[in-house]
Write a protein that holds these residues in place. Sequence first.
Motif, PDB file in Angstrom:
ATOM      1  N   LEU A 134      -2.251   8.848  -0.492  1.00  0.00           N
ATOM      2  CA  LEU A 134      -3.600   9.305  -0.831  1.00  0.00           C
ATOM      3  C   LEU A 134      -4.399   8.160  -1.447  1.00  0.00           C
ATOM      4  CD1 LEU A 134      -2.582  12.786  -2.295  1.00  0.00           C
ATOM      5  CD2 LEU A 134      -4.122  12.447  -0.344  1.00  0.00           C
ATOM      6  N   GLN A 135      -3.927   6.922  -1.266  1.00  0.00           N
ATOM      7  CA  GLN A 135      -4.637   5.815  -1.925  1.00  0.00           C
ATOM      8  C   GLN A 135      -6.035   5.627  -1.325  1.00  0.00           C
ATOM      9  OE1 GLN A 135      -2.035   5.412   0.179  1.00  0.00           O
ATOM     10  NE2 GLN A 135      -2.112   3.467   1.278  1.00  0.00           N
ATOM     11  N   ASN A 136      -6.905   4.984  -2.120  1.00  0.00           N
ATOM     12  CA  ASN A 136      -8.233   4.631  -1.663  1.00  0.00           C
ATOM     13  C   ASN A 136      -9.030   5.872  -1.246  1.00  0.00           C
ATOM     14  OD1 ASN A 136     -10.414   3.200  -0.849  1.00  0.00           O
ATOM     15  ND2 ASN A 136      -9.447   2.205   0.910  1.00  0.00           N
ATOM     16  N   ASN A 137      -9.011   6.895  -2.159  1.00  0.00           N
ATOM     17  CA  ASN A 137      -9.874   8.063  -1.990  1.00  0.00           C
ATOM     18  C   ASN A 137     -10.738   8.192  -3.243  1.00  0.00           C
ATOM     19  OD1 ASN A 137      -9.501   9.887   0.515  1.00  0.00           O
ATOM     20  ND2 ASN A 137      -7.416   9.120   0.092  1.00  0.00           N
ATOM     21  N   GLN A 138     -11.270   9.390  -3.494  1.00  0.00           N
ATOM     22  CA  GLN A 138     -12.210   9.566  -4.619  1.00  0.00           C
ATOM     23  C   GLN A 138     -11.638  10.536  -5.666  1.00  0.00           C
ATOM     24  OE1 GLN A 138     -14.848   7.581  -4.534  1.00  0.00           O
ATOM     25  NE2 GLN A 138     -14.129   6.878  -2.499  1.00  0.00           N
ATOM     26  N   LEU A 139     -10.313  10.616  -5.770  1.00  0.00           N
ATOM     27  CA  LEU A 139      -9.700  11.590  -6.694  1.00  0.00           C
ATOM     28  C   LEU A 139      -9.957  11.195  -8.143  1.00  0.00           C
ATOM     29  CD1 LEU A 139      -6.247  11.954  -4.870  1.00  0.00           C
ATOM     30  CD2 LEU A 139      -8.132  13.628  -4.875  1.00  0.00           C
ATOM     31  N   ARG A 140     -10.354  12.172  -8.987  1.00  0.00           N
ATOM     32  CA  ARG A 140     -10.589  11.911 -10.417  1.00  0.00           C
ATOM     33  C   ARG A 140      -9.425  12.409 -11.244  1.00  0.00           C
ATOM     34  NH1 ARG A 140     -14.814   9.568 -11.339  1.00  0.00           N
ATOM     35  NH2 ARG A 140     -16.354   9.291  -9.668  1.00  0.00           N
ATOM     36  N   SER A 141      -8.613  13.246 -10.635  1.00  0.00           N
ATOM     37  CA  SER A 141      -7.411  13.685 -11.373  1.00  0.00           C
ATOM     38  C   SER A 141      -6.314  13.933 -10.355  1.00  0.00           C
ATOM     39  CB  SER A 141      -7.722  14.978 -12.127  1.00  0.00           C
ATOM     40  OG  SER A 141      -8.001  15.989 -11.170  1.00  0.00           O
ATOM     41  N   SER A 153       7.963   9.325  -1.953  1.00  0.00           N
ATOM     42  CA  SER A 153       6.967   8.289  -2.241  1.00  0.00           C
ATOM     43  C   SER A 153       5.587   8.933  -2.307  1.00  0.00           C
ATOM     44  CB  SER A 153       6.964   7.235  -1.129  1.00  0.00           C
ATOM     45  OG  SER A 153       8.169   6.495  -1.141  1.00  0.00           O
ATOM     46  N   LEU A 154       4.876   8.672  -3.430  1.00  0.00           N
ATOM     47  CA  LEU A 154       3.531   9.236  -3.606  1.00  0.00           C
ATOM     48  C   LEU A 154       2.568   8.114  -3.973  1.00  0.00           C
ATOM     49  CD1 LEU A 154       1.459  11.510  -3.927  1.00  0.00           C
ATOM     50  CD2 LEU A 154       2.354  11.889  -6.265  1.00  0.00           C
ATOM     51  N   ARG A 155       1.576   7.901  -3.142  1.00  0.00           N
ATOM     52  CA  ARG A 155       0.590   6.855  -3.416  1.00  0.00           C
ATOM     53  C   ARG A 155      -0.717   7.489  -3.869  1.00  0.00           C
ATOM     54  NH1 ARG A 155       0.692   1.443   0.093  1.00  0.00           N
ATOM     55  NH2 ARG A 155      -0.831   1.036  -1.558  1.00  0.00           N
ATOM     56  N   LEU A 156      -1.094   7.151  -5.103  1.00  0.00           N
ATOM     57  CA  LEU A 156      -2.370   7.619  -5.660  1.00  0.00           C
ATOM     58  C   LEU A 156      -3.209   6.427  -6.107  1.00  0.00           C
ATOM     59  CD1 LEU A 156      -0.930  10.616  -7.738  1.00  0.00           C
ATOM     60  CD2 LEU A 156      -2.500  10.816  -5.778  1.00  0.00           C
ATOM     61  N   ASP A 157      -2.826   5.210  -5.649  1.00  0.00           N
ATOM     62  CA  ASP A 157      -3.529   4.008  -6.117  1.00  0.00           C
ATOM     63  C   ASP A 157      -4.949   3.947  -5.563  1.00  0.00           C
ATOM     64  OD1 ASP A 157      -1.589   3.777  -3.874  1.00  0.00           O
ATOM     65  OD2 ASP A 157      -2.411   1.765  -3.570  1.00  0.00           O
ATOM     66  N   ALA A 158      -5.774   3.180  -6.246  1.00  0.00           N
ATOM     67  CA  ALA A 158      -7.178   2.954  -5.841  1.00  0.00           C
ATOM     68  C   ALA A 158      -7.961   4.262  -5.722  1.00  0.00           C
ATOM     69  CB  ALA A 158      -7.245   2.157  -4.538  1.00  0.00           C
ATOM     70  N   ASN A 159      -7.826   5.111  -6.747  1.00  0.00           N
ATOM     71  CA  ASN A 159      -8.696   6.278  -6.883  1.00  0.00           C
ATOM     72  C   ASN A 159      -9.446   6.118  -8.208  1.00  0.00           C
ATOM     73  OD1 ASN A 159      -8.368   8.561  -4.746  1.00  0.00           O
ATOM     74  ND2 ASN A 159      -6.304   7.653  -4.953  1.00  0.00           N
ATOM     75  N   HIS A 160      -9.872   7.239  -8.808  1.00  0.00           N
ATOM     76  CA  HIS A 160     -10.625   7.166 -10.079  1.00  0.00           C
ATOM     77  C   HIS A 160      -9.954   8.069 -11.113  1.00  0.00           C
ATOM     78  CE1 HIS A 160     -13.633   5.137  -7.643  1.00  0.00           C
ATOM     79  NE2 HIS A 160     -13.640   6.158  -6.816  1.00  0.00           N
ATOM     80  N   ILE A 161      -8.620   8.075 -11.114  1.00  0.00           N
ATOM     81  CA  ILE A 161      -7.879   9.005 -11.964  1.00  0.00           C
ATOM     82  C   ILE A 161      -7.891   8.499 -13.410  1.00  0.00           C
ATOM     83  CG2 ILE A 161      -5.616  10.009 -12.390  1.00  0.00           C
ATOM     84  CD1 ILE A 161      -5.158   9.737  -9.305  1.00  0.00           C
ATOM     85  N   THR A 198       4.087   1.856 -10.592  1.00  0.00           N
ATOM     86  CA  THR A 198       3.071   0.907 -11.029  1.00  0.00           C
ATOM     87  C   THR A 198       1.915   1.643 -11.657  1.00  0.00           C
ATOM     88  OG1 THR A 198       1.496  -0.793 -10.378  1.00  0.00           O
ATOM     89  CG2 THR A 198       2.126   0.791  -8.648  1.00  0.00           C
ATOM     90  N   LEU A 199       1.591   1.174 -12.859  1.00  0.00           N
ATOM     91  CA  LEU A 199       0.413   1.627 -13.599  1.00  0.00           C
ATOM     92  C   LEU A 199      -0.529   0.435 -13.776  1.00  0.00           C
ATOM     93  CD1 LEU A 199       2.262   3.686 -16.386  1.00  0.00           C
ATOM     94  CD2 LEU A 199       1.092   4.617 -14.368  1.00  0.00           C
ATOM     95  N   ALA A 200      -0.384  -0.577 -12.901  1.00  0.00           N
ATOM     96  CA  ALA A 200      -1.167  -1.816 -13.042  1.00  0.00           C
ATOM     97  C   ALA A 200      -2.659  -1.534 -12.812  1.00  0.00           C
ATOM     98  CB  ALA A 200      -0.677  -2.853 -12.037  1.00  0.00           C
ATOM     99  N   LEU A 201      -3.500  -2.510 -13.195  1.00  0.00           N
ATOM    100  CA  LEU A 201      -4.953  -2.406 -12.951  1.00  0.00           C
ATOM    101  C   LEU A 201      -5.523  -1.075 -13.452  1.00  0.00           C
ATOM    102  CD1 LEU A 201      -3.817  -4.359 -10.458  1.00  0.00           C
ATOM    103  CD2 LEU A 201      -6.210  -4.260  -9.817  1.00  0.00           C
ATOM    104  N   ASN A 202      -5.184  -0.705 -14.701  1.00  0.00           N
ATOM    105  CA  ASN A 202      -5.805   0.449 -15.354  1.00  0.00           C
ATOM    106  C   ASN A 202      -6.408  -0.023 -16.683  1.00  0.00           C
ATOM    107  OD1 ASN A 202      -5.432   3.229 -13.991  1.00  0.00           O
ATOM    108  ND2 ASN A 202      -3.463   2.182 -13.607  1.00  0.00           N
ATOM    109  N   HIS A 203      -6.700   0.903 -17.602  1.00  0.00           N
ATOM    110  CA  HIS A 203      -7.350   0.530 -18.879  1.00  0.00           C
ATOM    111  C   HIS A 203      -6.461   0.900 -20.057  1.00  0.00           C
ATOM    112  CE1 HIS A 203     -11.038   1.675 -16.213  1.00  0.00           C
ATOM    113  NE2 HIS A 203     -10.565   0.482 -15.873  1.00  0.00           N
TER     114      HIS A 203
END
Lengths: 110, 155, 534
Positions: free
Chosen positions: C104-111, C125-133, C175-180
């Motif tokens: 599901l990477q590179n979509n517009q998911l907020r949660s 394997s679950l891909r949630l990278d490159a969203n807005h979670i 991976t929790l990389a590239l977050n805040h």
Amino acid sequence: TEGPPSCPKGCDRCSEYNGCVKCKPKLFIFLERNDIRQVGVCLASCPVGYFGMRNPEGNNRCTQCKIDNCEACFNRNFCTKCKEGLYSHSGRCYVSCPPGQRTANETMEC
Amino acid sequence: EHPLLRALIKVTLLKHEATGKPIVVEGLFVGGSAGKAEGRLMQYHPLSLCNTSEDERQDGDFITIVKLEHRVPRCLPLLDKARMALDKGAQAVIFDVSDDANAAAELREANSFSRPVVLVEAQGAEDLMGLVNKNEEANVVIEIKVEPKWLHYDV
Amino acid sequence: AGVRVDGSGDAEAGRASCPGRCRCELDGLLLRVDCSDLELRAVPSDLSVFTSYLDLSMNNMTLISAGALSSLHFLQELRLPGNDLSFIPKGAFAGLYNLKVLMLQNNQLRSVPAEAFNNLHNLQSLRLDANHISGVPAGSFSGLRSLRHLWLDDNALTEVPAEALSELPALQAMTLALNHIRHVPDHAFSALGRLVVLHLNNNRIVSMGTNCFHGLHSLETLDLNYNQLMEFPTAIRSLRHLKELGFHSNKIQSIPDHAFTGNPSLTTVFFYDNPIQSVGRTAFQNLPELRTLSLNGAAELNEFPDLTGTRSLESLTITGARITSLPTSVCEQLPNLQLLDLSYNQIQSLPSFSACESLQKLDLHHNEVEALEENTFTGLTSLRFLDLSWNRLSTVKPNGFSALPALNRLDLSSNQLSSLPLSGLQTLTHLRLAGNGQLMELIAREDLPRVRWMELPYAFQCCAFISCDRKGGSSWEKEEAVEAAGRDAAVLSSQAEPDWEDFLMEFEDGPKPQHAVHCSPTPGPLRPCRHLLG
């Protein structure tokens, strides 16, 4: 070679000889070797044998897995999908499980 | 500034090897790398010569050609790109600098490459890249261009 | 290999029907369906129940309706990256009993669409990278008991979702990389006993609980690069199986004594681009698997570290510190050393390196060494590169370089030499002696038969390496004496003055097909071949 051909989907900047040179945000650039040519293409997920490396500048790129007998990997050294018939353990692929490890045939894991 | 040695790049399509007349293109050796080299022509994308590039190993003798573009963000200085190409096993490196005005200046400051590094541009580069686009195997021979003795030239 | 079926017809009704414009491939009894990049707005309705792989990447889908995929009991891999999904309803993945990979990477998911996931018991394997979670509430992964690999990088997480992660006992890589993320609390990963890889790079981590890695019994790779850490991450002490550690590009100023005492399996550790000033003398002890150690700019380090128990080092770099001497047993401690770089220190005298038999590169430039003894380099049969430039060398004993059969690059520039014993230097291809003002002796060409690149104190010393008599001409333009292509070209290089960086990088090459000697300073009308002083 200004005024390149219209870029393929997912590509922000391209040229006749190099293919894509800058992908749209969040996509990965994959440098595809085709005989003597090597051109850039933009993918949402990387092909077999590669994983996607993201970086803050957005120059995300497909990078080669460095694990033997691996089809898909999480990073250079951790395989997420071994080739058919091989067992996976701690991110590596084995013809048979290392000593001391039990074989789980339904998930092909040790 | 002292003139640099010119290169003669002779390219023959493998399918025409017996009969075909080679395409001859002129270039400029940089980095004191003047010398002879031979190998198959192999294009590399500019982004494949970066620190994050994995070592895509070619077998046999090959000569790398890279079309540089000012719009491609520079991941490494050109000197390091040239060295990386040589480290990947290239017998020589050809840079098409037609679309990267700074490249020529940057590379001319280099010295002591272990094997030939040649700059090409304009029509010569166009001919070479046209060949690459055909994606047909070609053999390349690079030699030092012999200038007639009495000619004083300045580049 | 699969049998290709195009979208226009169906080879065997039911089993191999391929939705319009998609590309399908029979894989034994099952079907692989590629509907990527077709500007689709919804899941194709006429999918075969035997679909095992479905690629819907790079379309324009904003929604997956409940039950849209419920007949696909054989589906193992579902790809939805590069769409516009901002919400996934409960039941969207109903019926996907055998789903193993969900992208599901590179979509517009907020949660995290928790309800949609809770029946995916076989998902690995679950891909949630490159969203807005921005947050992952407890219970988000409750149904995913088989999950092994989780991508949450490139989102907007401000904290480690510890509770949600505690529901993933089978997780092996995350991976929790590239977050805040700013802080890693104690016990953040305590239920993840099988986690092998953890990426936390490119966050804003300022602090970490001393027990934050408690429970990670299997962790082998930990990436903390590109954060804001001010203190050394002592929490790593509990990671007994850690092999690869990175915390470069942080703000750490010191590495304490016994820093890696809990990590006997460490093979690589990267911590460059930290303002490290001080290093505990025992910081790098007892790391039997460590191959490379690199420490630059630790200005308060004034003693060579105690590397007891760290015998496998092949590359050791400690530059920009205040080391004044080396232990005489340095080579006994490090028998496998291939590269030793101690440049930019204050070393005054050198021990014998003879026990360092594998040493290939020795870099000691910018130190205060005054003399080289007979035995300093004896026995270094693999040494190819030796840099002693910018020292205070005034004496080199007659056989100082005699036992270096592989040496091809030697830099003694900017010292105080008045003479140089050449015995043993026949294999040299690159030699640098500039900056030794009192070194006026002529160097015979036969003493350096293979040299190709030289930088000498005076121009007249270059004459032996270039045929002097043809250099009387009026101008010093480049001359090529090539009679025919391919013959030896006695070429005078007229490049700009060679700079040292290129000398350093030229490490591996063999002699060039055309042997050209680059010698500077180049003799010329103002720098004649005949040495005026006799």
